[in-house]
Design a protein around this motif. Sequence first.
Motif, PDB file in Angstrom:
ATOM      1  N   LEU A 133     -29.836   5.240  -4.435  1.00 31.82           N
ATOM      2  CA  LEU A 133     -29.176   5.327  -5.744  1.00 31.82           C
ATOM      3  C   LEU A 133     -27.714   5.733  -5.589  1.00 31.82           C
ATOM      4  O   LEU A 133     -26.871   5.354  -6.401  1.00 31.82           O
ATOM      5  N   ASP A 134     -27.412   6.481  -4.539  1.00 27.90           N
ATOM      6  CA  ASP A 134     -26.002   6.814  -4.269  1.00 27.90           C
ATOM      7  C   ASP A 134     -25.206   5.551  -3.973  1.00 27.90           C
ATOM      8  O   ASP A 134     -24.054   5.418  -4.387  1.00 27.90           O
ATOM      9  N   SER A 135     -25.828   4.629  -3.244  1.00 30.79           N
ATOM     10  CA  SER A 135     -25.141   3.380  -2.930  1.00 30.79           C
ATOM     11  C   SER A 135     -24.881   2.591  -4.216  1.00 30.79           C
ATOM     12  O   SER A 135     -23.833   1.959  -4.356  1.00 30.79           O
ATOM     13  N   VAL A 136     -25.823   2.638  -5.143  1.00 30.21           N
ATOM     14  CA  VAL A 136     -25.617   1.959  -6.434  1.00 30.21           C
ATOM     15  C   VAL A 136     -24.393   2.556  -7.127  1.00 30.21           C
ATOM     16  O   VAL A 136     -23.512   1.841  -7.609  1.00 30.21           O
ATOM     17  N   ARG A 137     -24.335   3.883  -7.154  1.00 28.09           N
ATOM     18  CA  ARG A 137     -23.195   4.546  -7.818  1.00 28.09           C
ATOM     19  C   ARG A 137     -21.879   4.211  -7.109  1.00 28.09           C
ATOM     20  O   ARG A 137     -20.852   3.983  -7.747  1.00 28.09           O
ATOM     21  N   GLN A 138     -21.939   4.187  -5.771  1.00 25.56           N
ATOM     22  CA  GLN A 138     -20.720   3.854  -5.027  1.00 25.56           C
ATOM     23  C   GLN A 138     -20.284   2.419  -5.306  1.00 25.56           C
ATOM     24  O   GLN A 138     -19.091   2.129  -5.455  1.00 25.56           O
ATOM     25  N   PHE A 139     -21.256   1.519  -5.380  1.00 27.89           N
ATOM     26  CA  PHE A 139     -20.933   0.128  -5.683  1.00 27.89           C
ATOM     27  C   PHE A 139     -20.236   0.038  -7.044  1.00 27.89           C
ATOM     28  O   PHE A 139     -19.196  -0.624  -7.180  1.00 27.89           O
ATOM     29  N   VAL A 140     -20.803   0.706  -8.026  1.00 25.88           N
ATOM     30  CA  VAL A 140     -20.228   0.648  -9.374  1.00 25.88           C
ATOM     31  C   VAL A 140     -18.819   1.252  -9.378  1.00 25.88           C
ATOM     32  O   VAL A 140     -17.886   0.699  -9.970  1.00 25.88           O
ATOM     33  N   GLY A 141     -18.656   2.365  -8.666  1.00 29.96           N
ATOM     34  CA  GLY A 141     -17.339   2.983  -8.575  1.00 29.96           C
ATOM     35  C   GLY A 141     -16.327   2.030  -7.945  1.00 29.96           C
ATOM     36  O   GLY A 141     -15.204   1.878  -8.429  1.00 29.96           O
ATOM     37  N   THR A 158     -48.443   0.473   5.765  1.00 32.45           N
ATOM     38  CA  THR A 158     -47.982   1.791   5.330  1.00 32.45           C
ATOM     39  C   THR A 158     -46.783   1.630   4.406  1.00 32.45           C
ATOM     40  O   THR A 158     -45.964   0.727   4.600  1.00 32.45           O
ATOM     41  N   PRO A 159     -46.669   2.473   3.411  1.00 30.80           N
ATOM     42  CA  PRO A 159     -45.534   2.362   2.494  1.00 30.80           C
ATOM     43  C   PRO A 159     -44.239   2.832   3.154  1.00 30.80           C
ATOM     44  O   PRO A 159     -44.264   3.639   4.076  1.00 30.80           O
ATOM     45  N   THR A 160     -43.146   2.280   2.684  1.00 33.11           N
ATOM     46  CA  THR A 160     -41.835   2.800   3.086  1.00 33.11           C
ATOM     47  C   THR A 160     -41.169   3.343   1.819  1.00 33.11           C
ATOM     48  O   THR A 160     -41.584   3.026   0.701  1.00 33.11           O
ATOM     49  N   PHE A 161     -40.126   4.137   2.030  1.00 33.72           N
ATOM     50  CA  PHE A 161     -39.541   4.849   0.898  1.00 33.72           C
ATOM     51  C   PHE A 161     -38.028   4.717   0.885  1.00 33.72           C
ATOM     52  O   PHE A 161     -37.390   4.558   1.932  1.00 33.72           O
ATOM     53  N   MET A 163     -40.633   1.799  -1.721  1.00 31.21           N
ATOM     54  CA  MET A 163     -39.504   0.884  -1.538  1.00 31.21           C
ATOM     55  C   MET A 163     -39.393  -0.195  -2.624  1.00 31.21           C
ATOM     56  O   MET A 163     -38.317  -0.409  -3.186  1.00 31.21           O
ATOM     57  N   SER A 164     -40.489  -0.879  -2.931  1.00 29.69           N
ATOM     58  CA  SER A 164     -40.351  -1.985  -3.889  1.00 29.69           C
ATOM     59  C   SER A 164     -40.070  -1.465  -5.302  1.00 29.69           C
ATOM     60  O   SER A 164     -39.309  -2.079  -6.064  1.00 29.69           O
ATOM     61  N   VAL A 165     -40.641  -0.333  -5.646  1.00 27.40           N
ATOM     62  CA  VAL A 165     -40.340   0.270  -6.952  1.00 27.40           C
ATOM     63  C   VAL A 165     -38.875   0.691  -7.004  1.00 27.40           C
ATOM     64  O   VAL A 165     -38.152   0.421  -7.968  1.00 27.40           O
ATOM     65  N   GLY A 166     -38.436   1.335  -5.920  1.00 26.09           N
ATOM     66  CA  GLY A 166     -37.063   1.840  -5.884  1.00 26.09           C
ATOM     67  C   GLY A 166     -36.028   0.728  -5.881  1.00 26.09           C
ATOM     68  O   GLY A 166     -35.054   0.768  -6.643  1.00 26.09           O
ATOM     69  N   HIS A 182     -36.820  -2.182  -9.023  1.00 23.28           N
ATOM     70  CA  HIS A 182     -36.802  -1.728 -10.423  1.00 23.28           C
ATOM     71  C   HIS A 182     -35.803  -0.592 -10.680  1.00 23.28           C
ATOM     72  O   HIS A 182     -34.898  -0.740 -11.487  1.00 23.28           O
ATOM     73  N   LEU A 183     -35.985   0.547 -10.007  1.00 26.36           N
ATOM     74  CA  LEU A 183     -35.183   1.724 -10.370  1.00 26.36           C
ATOM     75  C   LEU A 183     -33.699   1.532 -10.079  1.00 26.36           C
ATOM     76  O   LEU A 183     -32.849   1.857 -10.913  1.00 26.36           O
ATOM     77  N   ALA A 184     -33.395   0.992  -8.916  1.00 27.90           N
ATOM     78  CA  ALA A 184     -31.974   0.817  -8.569  1.00 27.90           C
ATOM     79  C   ALA A 184     -31.316  -0.200  -9.502  1.00 27.90           C
ATOM     80  O   ALA A 184     -30.172  -0.023  -9.928  1.00 27.90           O
ATOM     81  N   HIS A 185     -32.033  -1.263  -9.829  1.00 28.57           N
ATOM     82  CA  HIS A 185     -31.472  -2.247 -10.761  1.00 28.57           C
ATOM     83  C   HIS A 185     -31.340  -1.659 -12.168  1.00 28.57           C
ATOM     84  O   HIS A 185     -30.393  -1.991 -12.901  1.00 28.57           O
ATOM     85  N   PHE A 186     -32.271  -0.803 -12.532  1.00 30.11           N
ATOM     86  CA  PHE A 186     -32.179  -0.152 -13.847  1.00 30.11           C
ATOM     87  C   PHE A 186     -30.910   0.694 -13.915  1.00 30.11           C
ATOM     88  O   PHE A 186     -30.157   0.643 -14.898  1.00 30.11           O
TER      89      PHE A 186
END
Length: 203
Positions: free
Chosen positions: A119-127, A152-155, A162-165, A168-172
């Motif tokens: 999510l930090d990368s999302v904020r940096q991209f927007v900035g 095994t799941p990744t995060f 990973m797929s939720v993050g 969905h969440l990062a795009h949101f």
Amino acid sequence: MTRLGSGGWCSPWEAGNKNLKRRRANHLVGVVKAQTTAVAAPGLKQATFQGKKVLRKGVVVITGASSGLGLAAAKALAEGGKWHVIMACRDFLKAEKAAQSVGLAKENYTIMHLDLASLDSVRQFVGSFWQSGRPLDALVCNAATYRPTARTPTFTADGYEMSVGVNHLAHFLLANLLLEDLKKSDYPSRRLIILGSITGIHT
Ligand SMILES: NC(=O)c1ccc[n+]([C@@H]2O[C@H](COP(=O)([O-])OP(=O)(O)OC[C@H]3O[C@@H](n4cnc5c(N)ncnc54)[C@H](OP(=O)(O)O)[C@@H]3O)[C@@H](O)[C@H]2O)c1
């Protein structure tokens, strides 16, 4: 999600967005169209918006434009001559090679770093996007990860599956941070597009 005292809802990452929440004066020009279909060529023939002629190219951000549908959309829009494509990708070199592989002309695209697993990368991209001074006329939330056979799941960096993050969440967060920019667009084909897969409901 966190309940706010005012009765609204606040996502966990909003607390970290305060620096990004500074906004330029907003002149809303109407409602942003949202669609959930696969990438479709916007109404490129439309030359006016609310009676005004728009003489510049539109600016479209496409996440995950380094392969598949995202790359195909980047190519189609760039070649149409009415869009400058921001390829929002996590691997700069791969994105550059992909752009060259489909013959994108340099003046029609810009690669910017975006890793949706953070999510930090999302904020940096927007900035960085805001710093570029470009308007935003369309946002295509295309990138996705899909690992149905993983044992095994990744995060993500923030601890989400990973797929939720990523899907969905990062795009949101991305769409939320850029929504006011989209609303300010005077481009004829402004819109927010979210791609999804029916298989996503099983992940
Ligand atoms: N293909 C289909 O049949 C189909 C069907 C229904 C829906 N869809 C939807 O269409 C969209 C595109 O699918 P596709 O098949 O074209 O996918 P794809 O070829 O696998 O491309 C996925 C893109 O997402 C990027 N990506 C993955 N994780 C990322 C991350 N953490 N940060 C930034 N970018 C990341 C990838 O980047 P890298 O290149 O760096 O890996 C790649 O550019 C998806 O939303 C999918 O759900 C596809």
